[in-house]
Design a protein around this motif. Sequence first.
Motif, PDB file in Angstrom:
ATOM      1  N   LEU A 241      -2.240  -2.768  -1.172  1.00 52.60           N
ATOM      2  CA  LEU A 241      -1.786  -1.380  -1.304  1.00 52.60           C
ATOM      3  C   LEU A 241      -2.449  -0.431  -0.304  1.00 52.60           C
ATOM      4  O   LEU A 241      -1.752   0.408   0.286  1.00 52.60           O
ATOM      5  CB  LEU A 241      -2.009  -0.899  -2.737  1.00 52.60           C
ATOM      6  CG  LEU A 241      -1.047  -1.485  -3.774  1.00 52.60           C
ATOM      7  CD1 LEU A 241      -1.470  -1.116  -5.191  1.00 52.60           C
ATOM      8  CD2 LEU A 241       0.382  -1.028  -3.511  1.00 52.60           C
ATOM      9  N   PRO A 242      -3.764  -0.516  -0.060  1.00 49.23           N
ATOM     10  CA  PRO A 242      -4.347   0.374   0.966  1.00 49.23           C
ATOM     11  C   PRO A 242      -3.747   0.156   2.347  1.00 49.23           C
ATOM     12  O   PRO A 242      -3.600   1.101   3.126  1.00 49.23           O
ATOM     13  CB  PRO A 242      -5.842  -0.004   0.948  1.00 49.23           C
ATOM     14  CG  PRO A 242      -6.068  -0.574  -0.407  1.00 49.23           C
ATOM     15  CD  PRO A 242      -4.801  -1.295  -0.752  1.00 49.23           C
TER      16      PRO A 242
ATOM     17  N   ARG B 262       0.693 -14.218  -1.302  1.00 45.42           N
ATOM     18  CA  ARG B 262      -0.020 -13.902  -0.050  1.00 45.42           C
ATOM     19  C   ARG B 262       0.941 -13.912   1.143  1.00 45.42           C
ATOM     20  O   ARG B 262       0.782 -13.110   2.084  1.00 45.42           O
ATOM     21  CB  ARG B 262      -1.159 -14.902   0.169  1.00 45.42           C
ATOM     22  CG  ARG B 262      -2.324 -14.693  -0.801  1.00 45.42           C
ATOM     23  CD  ARG B 262      -3.532 -15.514  -0.405  1.00 45.42           C
ATOM     24  NE  ARG B 262      -4.644 -15.255  -1.319  1.00 45.42           N
ATOM     25  CZ  ARG B 262      -4.984 -16.024  -2.347  1.00 45.42           C
ATOM     26  NH1 ARG B 262      -4.288 -17.141  -2.576  1.00 45.42           N
ATOM     27  NH2 ARG B 262      -5.991 -15.711  -3.118  1.00 45.42           N
ATOM     28  N   ILE B 263       1.907 -14.801   1.116  1.00 42.78           N
ATOM     29  CA  ILE B 263       2.895 -14.831   2.202  1.00 42.78           C
ATOM     30  C   ILE B 263       3.711 -13.549   2.225  1.00 42.78           C
ATOM     31  O   ILE B 263       3.943 -12.943   3.278  1.00 42.78           O
ATOM     32  CB  ILE B 263       3.811 -16.064   2.050  1.00 42.78           C
ATOM     33  CG1 ILE B 263       3.055 -17.330   2.473  1.00 42.78           C
ATOM     34  CG2 ILE B 263       5.082 -15.903   2.885  1.00 42.78           C
ATOM     35  CD1 ILE B 263       3.762 -18.602   2.121  1.00 42.78           C
ATOM     36  N   ILE B 264       4.151 -13.088   1.053  1.00 43.05           N
ATOM     37  CA  ILE B 264       4.914 -11.850   0.980  1.00 43.05           C
ATOM     38  C   ILE B 264       4.066 -10.680   1.477  1.00 43.05           C
ATOM     39  O   ILE B 264       4.549  -9.810   2.215  1.00 43.05           O
ATOM     40  CB  ILE B 264       5.406 -11.601  -0.454  1.00 43.05           C
ATOM     41  CG1 ILE B 264       6.439 -12.665  -0.830  1.00 43.05           C
ATOM     42  CG2 ILE B 264       6.007 -10.201  -0.602  1.00 43.05           C
ATOM     43  CD1 ILE B 264       6.806 -12.677  -2.298  1.00 43.05           C
ATOM     44  N   ALA B 265       2.784 -10.655   1.096  1.00 42.54           N
ATOM     45  CA  ALA B 265       1.891  -9.586   1.529  1.00 42.54           C
ATOM     46  C   ALA B 265       1.788  -9.536   3.048  1.00 42.54           C
ATOM     47  O   ALA B 265       1.661  -8.468   3.649  1.00 42.54           O
ATOM     48  CB  ALA B 265       0.506  -9.775   0.904  1.00 42.54           C
ATOM     49  N   ARG B 266       1.859 -10.704   3.692  1.00 35.96           N
ATOM     50  CA  ARG B 266       1.767 -10.767   5.152  1.00 35.96           C
ATOM     51  C   ARG B 266       2.941 -10.068   5.823  1.00 35.96           C
ATOM     52  O   ARG B 266       2.827  -9.557   6.936  1.00 35.96           O
ATOM     53  CB  ARG B 266       1.722 -12.217   5.611  1.00 35.96           C
ATOM     54  CG  ARG B 266       1.254 -12.405   7.029  1.00 35.96           C
ATOM     55  CD  ARG B 266       1.536 -13.821   7.517  1.00 35.96           C
ATOM     56  NE  ARG B 266       2.900 -13.964   7.975  1.00 35.96           N
ATOM     57  CZ  ARG B 266       3.422 -15.101   8.416  1.00 35.96           C
ATOM     58  NH1 ARG B 266       2.708 -16.214   8.404  1.00 35.96           N
ATOM     59  NH2 ARG B 266       4.676 -15.170   8.833  1.00 35.96           N
ATOM     60  N   TYR B 267       4.078 -10.047   5.161  1.00 34.26           N
ATOM     61  CA  TYR B 267       5.285  -9.450   5.755  1.00 34.26           C
ATOM     62  C   TYR B 267       5.356  -7.947   5.531  1.00 34.26           C
ATOM     63  O   TYR B 267       6.255  -7.287   6.050  1.00 34.26           O
ATOM     64  CB  TYR B 267       6.545 -10.116   5.200  1.00 34.26           C
ATOM     65  CG  TYR B 267       6.830 -11.443   5.853  1.00 34.26           C
ATOM     66  CD1 TYR B 267       7.670 -11.533   6.959  1.00 34.26           C
ATOM     67  CD2 TYR B 267       6.252 -12.615   5.377  1.00 34.26           C
ATOM     68  CE1 TYR B 267       7.931 -12.748   7.566  1.00 34.26           C
ATOM     69  CE2 TYR B 267       6.506 -13.839   5.975  1.00 34.26           C
ATOM     70  CZ  TYR B 267       7.345 -13.899   7.063  1.00 34.26           C
ATOM     71  OH  TYR B 267       7.586 -15.108   7.661  1.00 34.26           O
ATOM     72  N   LEU B 268       4.431  -7.377   4.778  1.00 33.99           N
ATOM     73  CA  LEU B 268       4.469  -5.935   4.533  1.00 33.99           C
ATOM     74  C   LEU B 268       3.957  -5.168   5.745  1.00 33.99           C
ATOM     75  O   LEU B 268       3.051  -5.626   6.422  1.00 33.99           O
ATOM     76  CB  LEU B 268       3.611  -5.598   3.305  1.00 33.99           C
ATOM     77  CG  LEU B 268       4.241  -5.977   1.965  1.00 33.99           C
ATOM     78  CD1 LEU B 268       3.227  -5.863   0.852  1.00 33.99           C
ATOM     79  CD2 LEU B 268       5.449  -5.087   1.685  1.00 33.99           C
TER      80      LEU B 268
END
Length: 363
Positions: free
Chosen positions: A133-134, A357-363
């Motif tokens: 989120l940050p 974690r993979i989804i977070a990488r695409y943000l």
Amino acid sequence: MKIWGEIDTADYDNDGLDDETGIALKKSADSEESTSLVSEDSTDMESSDTGEVGSPRYHQSNPEPMPEDVKHKEREFRKRLNRNAREMAADTIHAKVKLIVHRPDYDQGHQQEYVSLSKGLMPVVREIAKKTLPLLEHDVSSEFTRNRYYGSKFQADSVAYRDYRYFAKKRPPTESPSLMVGLRVDESASMSAFGRLEAAKRAVIAVYEFCQICQIPISIYGDTADVSRLEQMSIFAYADYDKPDSNDRFRLMGIQARSNNRDGMALRILAERLAASPQQTKLLISISDGQPKAMDNYTGSYAVADMQQTIEEYERKGVTFLAAAIGQDKNVISEIYGNERFLDITNLQELPAKLVRIIARYL
């Protein structure tokens, strides 16, 4: 060979669809009053409103009967999904396949199963979201929007991803980062073996809740093939970004090991949903334990060619594919999707955190 099951035609209305009921609408995860998130400290289901971040409350009782107008809206939404899916298949090798898109219901048993499976997952999901989120807040406030195919600023750190999005460009005042996630779950009969079904459920819980925390629109579809002669392809719309509902998390517990799998058609239907969305990044993740196999003769090189053609077609439309292989056909799945789109999940316990974690990488 599969034996066709009996089917009661009274279960189908005039347009060939099953007459399932729906659930009351909630605000979209994109809206500023988004509701969702699993309780952090309690498994009691007290109310449908969210408390602090990551802490919703649920009703313990069975779902209340829906008003007729809500039932009507749910039925119309389901029929629209069916029309869209059939139109998509019209000019493909799946044109003559009898397709039904279901909008699954849920009951108290689904609620209890969800609470049980989510207990151990949510601390991990919240921790990853807490770190993510940050970064989202920083990215939104940044002068440049990253990961573009062209722009005025070269990003050396993006070259490692090998997706050609190496540039950044000035962000207009109204533009913010955006991601759409589609999660496809193989519901073939072999998913019942070796704990794969529970692993898949745990993964969709983790992905769903992470997306709710980060306000990422998500669609989660399951699929199977050949349940009957009147229903050769079954799609289960557990969650859809066009009609978000905080009770979708309970619908996810309806994921089952059912029959065969017609992967190319399933990927095409969900990819079309993503391709039509306005989000900048469209990520489609497929959880599967085996290679495609359905009647008649949808198998081997024929099915593989169909899947690869579908992947190539929708990648040109901006959809990114990833395959999480959790079964014995990992080598075949890797060849179908290509090494750059392939995730070898040897330890099923690692599946939920890996996908998040993979989804977070695409943000």
